[in-house]
Design a protein around this motif. Structure first.
Motif, PDB file in Angstrom:
ATOM      1  N   CYS A 124     -40.612  25.800  -4.247  1.00  0.00           N
ATOM      2  CA  CYS A 124     -41.390  25.716  -5.482  1.00  0.00           C
ATOM      3  C   CYS A 124     -41.065  26.902  -6.396  1.00  0.00           C
ATOM      4  O   CYS A 124     -40.532  27.921  -5.971  1.00  0.00           O
ATOM      5  N   VAL A 143     -42.626  26.370   0.630  1.00  0.00           N
ATOM      6  CA  VAL A 143     -43.935  25.789   0.915  1.00  0.00           C
ATOM      7  C   VAL A 143     -44.042  25.463   2.399  1.00  0.00           C
ATOM      8  O   VAL A 143     -43.188  24.757   2.958  1.00  0.00           O
ATOM      9  N   ASP A 187     -50.378  24.644   3.578  1.00  0.00           N
ATOM     10  CA  ASP A 187     -51.126  24.949   2.363  1.00  0.00           C
ATOM     11  C   ASP A 187     -50.827  26.354   1.842  1.00  0.00           C
ATOM     12  O   ASP A 187     -51.594  26.916   1.064  1.00  0.00           O
ATOM     13  N   ILE A 246     -47.659  29.278   0.425  1.00  0.00           N
ATOM     14  CA  ILE A 246     -46.331  29.548  -0.122  1.00  0.00           C
ATOM     15  C   ILE A 246     -45.881  30.894   0.419  1.00  0.00           C
ATOM     16  O   ILE A 246     -46.638  31.868   0.395  1.00  0.00           O
ATOM     17  N   LEU A 269     -51.530  27.988  -1.693  1.00  0.00           N
ATOM     18  CA  LEU A 269     -51.068  27.081  -2.743  1.00  0.00           C
ATOM     19  C   LEU A 269     -52.104  26.926  -3.844  1.00  0.00           C
ATOM     20  O   LEU A 269     -51.771  26.867  -5.031  1.00  0.00           O
ATOM     21  N   LEU A 280     -48.250  26.243 -10.251  1.00  0.00           N
ATOM     22  CA  LEU A 280     -46.982  25.602  -9.941  1.00  0.00           C
ATOM     23  C   LEU A 280     -46.271  25.179 -11.224  1.00  0.00           C
ATOM     24  O   LEU A 280     -46.835  24.471 -12.067  1.00  0.00           O
TER      25      LEU A 280
END
Length: 285
Positions: A4, A14, A17, A19, A65, A70
């Protein structure tokens, strides 16, 4: 791998849940000078970067996340190639609905070919779609999207997927009217990519993938990519006959039946098997 882009153009892997911030990998990109090469440098170098990204991710900083913004997984696509009326049932609904065809004959994809969308229309899932024409119907269109990973021209269908870096969810927002598709579909915020890029090795075969779009819990669109008229392989072969494809170019494979108007305040819940889901808000200008 699920990759991401988030917050201030940071790069993450990722995992569930969370990063893992692997932004240090950007220091490995080769230096460039003006005139800058076309395409997305990160995507072009992705095969060489991934082993080091795995090492960084082993003990990298972790974030939830839900706590990050994002962005579109691809930062600089050279072009966005879109497939019109690429599901038979959508072709039939478009021909039957005056609100979609606006009095014009809806051609098949074989007749009209692919079209290009402006890269300036691109946003990530954390940004809202702006519905700024109350005098026009604005529709949602969910699509499986894929990103080209290496330069390609005159590609054969049998090895076309070798040129794909990864897959993501796309929204091809559309104002209905008599103008050309590229105009009506290229308004600012009308191309949403996310929530992350699933690399081709993890995603696997795109030929039979379920996907769905809901608003307020109600299913609007639900289909499987097995019903595509031009599948991913054929789209690459068809487009590469006309265009040189470059790393970072995005293909939008087309939307199924069920397209319908959106209103400010709607939240579009988009899910594709093998990728995940994203929620995209619609707001007024």
């Amino acid at each position: 791998m699920r990759i991401c882009r988030f917050d201030d153009n940071r790069v993450g892997v990722v995992e569930g849940d969370e990063i893992v911030d692997v932004s240090a990998i950007l220091d490995r990109l080769p230096p460039v000078k003006w005139p800058y090469p076309r395409g997305d440098a990160f995507i072009a170098n992705l095969p060489d970067l991934m082993p080091e990204m795995r090492k960084i991710a082993a003990d990298g900083r972790r974030l939830k996340l839900a706590e990050v913004k994002l962005l579109s997984p691809v930062a600089q696509p050279g072009k966005i190639v879109a497939a019109p009326v690429n599901y038979k049932l959508h072709l039939e609904e478009a021909r039957a609905d005056q609100g979609i065809h606006f009095g014009s004959h809806v051609k098949t994809i074989e007749e009209c070919g692919v079209f290009l969308k402006a890269t300036s229309s691109m946003i990530g899932p954390a940004d809202p779609v702006v519905s700024d024409r109350s005098d026009r119907r604005t529709d949602h269109e969910i699509e499986l999207c894929f990103v080209i990973g290496k330069k390609a021209r005159h590609v054969r269908e049998d090895n076309a997927l070798d040129y794909v870096a990864g897959f993501m969810i796309g929204l091809d927002m559309t104002i209905r009217g008599p103008e050309e598709r590229s105009y009506r579909k290229s308004r600012d915020t009308f191309t949403v990519f996310g929530p992350w890029l699933v690399t081709a090795d993890e995603f696997g075969d795109p030929s039979a993938v379920d996907f769905e779009l809901k608003i307020a819990g109600q299913t609007r669109q639900k289909a499987n990519t097995r019903d595509l008229i031009f599948d991913c392989r054929k789209l690459i072969a068809y487009a590469s006959e006309a265009y040189t494809l470059e790393p970072g170019d995005v293909f939008m494979t087309g939307t199924p039946e069920g397209v319908a108007p959106v209103e400010p305040g709607d939240i579009l819940n988009c899910r594709i098997d093998g990728i995940g889901e994203m929620n995209v808000a619609v707001r007024a200008a």
